[in-house]
Design an enzyme around this catalytic site. Structure first.
Site, PDB file in Angstrom:
ATOM      1  N   CYS A  98       0.831  -1.205   0.000  1.00 33.58           N
ATOM      2  CA  CYS A  98       0.000   0.000   0.000  1.00 33.58           C
ATOM      3  C   CYS A  98       0.866   1.256   0.000  1.00 33.58           C
ATOM      4  O   CYS A  98       1.817   1.380   0.777  1.00 33.58           O
ATOM      5  CB  CYS A  98      -0.900   0.003   1.237  1.00 33.58           C
ATOM      6  N   CYS A 101      -0.116   3.233   3.793  1.00 34.97           N
ATOM      7  CA  CYS A 101       0.313   2.662   5.082  1.00 34.97           C
ATOM      8  C   CYS A 101       1.587   1.837   4.968  1.00 34.97           C
ATOM      9  O   CYS A 101       2.083   1.324   5.970  1.00 34.97           O
ATOM     10  CB  CYS A 101      -0.807   1.826   5.693  1.00 34.97           C
ATOM     11  N   ASP A 322      34.161   9.729  50.864  1.00 36.50           N
ATOM     12  CA  ASP A 322      35.373   9.519  50.071  1.00 36.50           C
ATOM     13  C   ASP A 322      35.772   8.051  50.112  1.00 36.50           C
ATOM     14  O   ASP A 322      35.361   7.291  50.993  1.00 36.50           O
ATOM     15  CB  ASP A 322      36.516  10.382  50.600  1.00 36.50           C
TER      16      ASP A 322
END
Length: 504
Positions: A98, A101, A322
């Site tokens: 198509c 689509c 740390d």
């Protein structure tokens, strides 16, 4: 010919030419809709290469709904052609992709292996999608459906509608709102998909995404030129009613369909302990070299991720320490965010993960209170970030002997306000600002055998730089422990002993 093909009232058996009985209300409704379509427009669109379902979308006055999913493509073709007294269209026009689509509503696509897949009706198509979803292994009881299509679809549909408006401008069906290809596909597949998956459709955290894309060769090889695109837009604006054969992008191959399943992130909360001074909070790599022996993030996240069968994870914590600072006491609150999890582990499984981490041979990291948590976790973390207090134990060296009066002078300082410029050690990654912070309380613990060392226990506002409060950071933190004691002070070791959130 149209009258000859209408089923007689009261028929209950299947009829010829793909028709079924009056007893099948949905099929009869679609059939009657087909008979009501403008025959000239239907013939034009079939000649152009527009598929059956797109013709219903574009020409029918009635809205496009799920009734069209149960009727096969071949039957729709027979019904549409039967309204014309002339001979049907050549077979080649029935089998091509198509132009509007791109095969999506024909249930034609190429899979990941470039294999052509064709389904005559929605049930076969949905069965394939269901198999792909189930292969991904997700656990779900509801889902949201998303569809993505190439922009060519919108452009070609605009060209076809422009042509129809130029030729059939007075027809009422042209004025009705048209379902997009994306919405039409959802209409066709949503109900059978819910049935086969045994799940409801809603705004779920689990999403199924159908992505249609064009092949690279097609996108590069047959796209219209700039001149053709300008001419098409001019024709559309002028309402040209010429045949739009040169107004849309030619279609030779169907789209490639990929099916992606994705679940919104799920979260796990808990508190962690860090017992090593050589473990970073998060994975730390500099110039391809790992810093530290491991990371809290990898130890915890690396155990949770496999239990969720997720794609990846993110680690979030209420602050950080740390690499050389231990996290002790009640532990630091954290969240693990797991992306696209296939399953959610039970509390029993989470307890087993806790035990595995806590009983590891190296004992670098510990975990407690590990549990699944909802989306409210972010509010809790942000509230805690702004309200929390932190307690520390610091091993401090001073340049003179610790005296008895120092105990009282330090412990008497309550809610001490200090000003801290961004520490020199983090200036390379943080903005140069001056922040006011509060030291809520302090106390000193003697160390036997050496009067130059002591343990400093203190409770501070979140965001206080403890190392800099002790040594002063070349005067960038004032007051500091050195200025309070009137001597040089250095920090030897630091432990976090408690993190108190707003609800702690």
């Amino acid at each position: 010919m149209a009258d000859e093909m209408k089923p007689a009232s009261g028929d209950s058996a299947g009829l010829s030419n793909g028709l079924v009985s009056h007893g099948d209300y949905k099929t009869m409704r679609v059939y009657e809709t087909a008979r009501s379509l403008h025959p000239g427009a239907v013939k034009d669109l079939l000649s152009l290469g527009v598929c059956e379902r797109c013709i219903f979308r574009l020409v029918a006055v009635e809205s496009f709904d799920s009734d069209f999913s149960s009727v096969s493509t071949s039957t729709l073709r027979i019904w549409l052609e039967s309204g014309d007294d002339e001979t049907g269209l050549p077979e080649s026009s029935c089998s091509r992709i198509c132009i509007v689509c791109l095969g999506i509503l024909q249930f034609v696509f190429s899979d990941a292996k470039q294999t052509l897949v064709k389904s005559d009706c929605s049930s076969d198509y949905v069965a394939r999608i269901t198999d792909l979803v189930k292969q991904d292994g997700h656990e779900f009881d509801s889902f949201g459906l998303e569809v993505s299509v190439p922009s060519t679809i919108t452009e070609n549909e605009r060209a076809v509608l422009s042509y129809l408006k130029g030729k059939y401008s007075n027809e009422a069906w042209l004025q009705s709102e048209k379902n997009s290809v994306k919405d039409a596909l959802k209409v066709l597949v949503l109900d059978p998909l819910k049935t086969l998956l045994g799940a409801k459709s809603d705004s779920s955290s689990f999403h199924i995404r159908l992505t249609y894309s064009k092949t690279l060769d097609e996108a590069q090889g047959v796209s219209e030129t700039t001149h053709e695109r300008k001419k098409r837009k001019t024709d559309e604006e002028n309402g040209s009613n010429s045949t739009p054969e040169n107004s849309f992008e030619k279609v030779y191959e169907p789209c490639i369909l990929s099916v992606h399943c994705n679940k919104m992130p799920i979260f796990f909360s808990g508190r962690y302990f860090k017992y090593s001074r050589n473990v970073s909070q998060t994975r730390w790599i500099i110039d391809d070299e790992r810093m530290g022996e491991a990371s809290v993030e990898e130890i915890i996240g690396g155990n949770i991720l496999p239990a969720c069968l997720g794609d990846s994870y993110k680690f979030h914590a209420a602050g950080r320490e740390d690499i050389d600072v231990r996290m002790l006491g009640s532990g630091r609150p954290f969240l693990i965010e797991v992306q696209n999890s296939r399953q959610c582990p039970s509390q029993k499984s989470l307890t087993e993960i806790e035990e595995k981490i806590n009983n590891s041979e190296k004992k670098l990291v510990g975990v407690k209170d590990l549990r699944f948590i909802g989306s409210q976790c972010w509010a809790m973390m942000r509230e805690g970030e702004s309200e929390k207090q932190k307690q520390y134990a610091a091993l401090v060296w001073i340049s003179r002997s610790l005296e008895e009066k120092d105990f009282n002078s330090i412990s008497s300082l309550k809610e001490l306000k200090i000003l801290q410029k961004t520490p020199i050690r983090v200036l390379h990654r943080r903005s140069p600002l001056e922040r006011e912070r509060t030291i809520h309380w302090m106390k000193v613990e003697k160390i036997k055998g050496n009067s130059h060392y002591f343990l400093l226990h203190l409770c501070t506002q979140a965001g206080t730089y403890i190392k800099e409060f002790v040594h002063g950071d070349l005067g960038r933190t004032t007051p500091n422990m050195g200025s309070i004691l009137g001597c040089r002070a250095e920090i030897i070791q630091l432990d976090v002993t408690d993190v108190k959130m707003g609800d702690s």
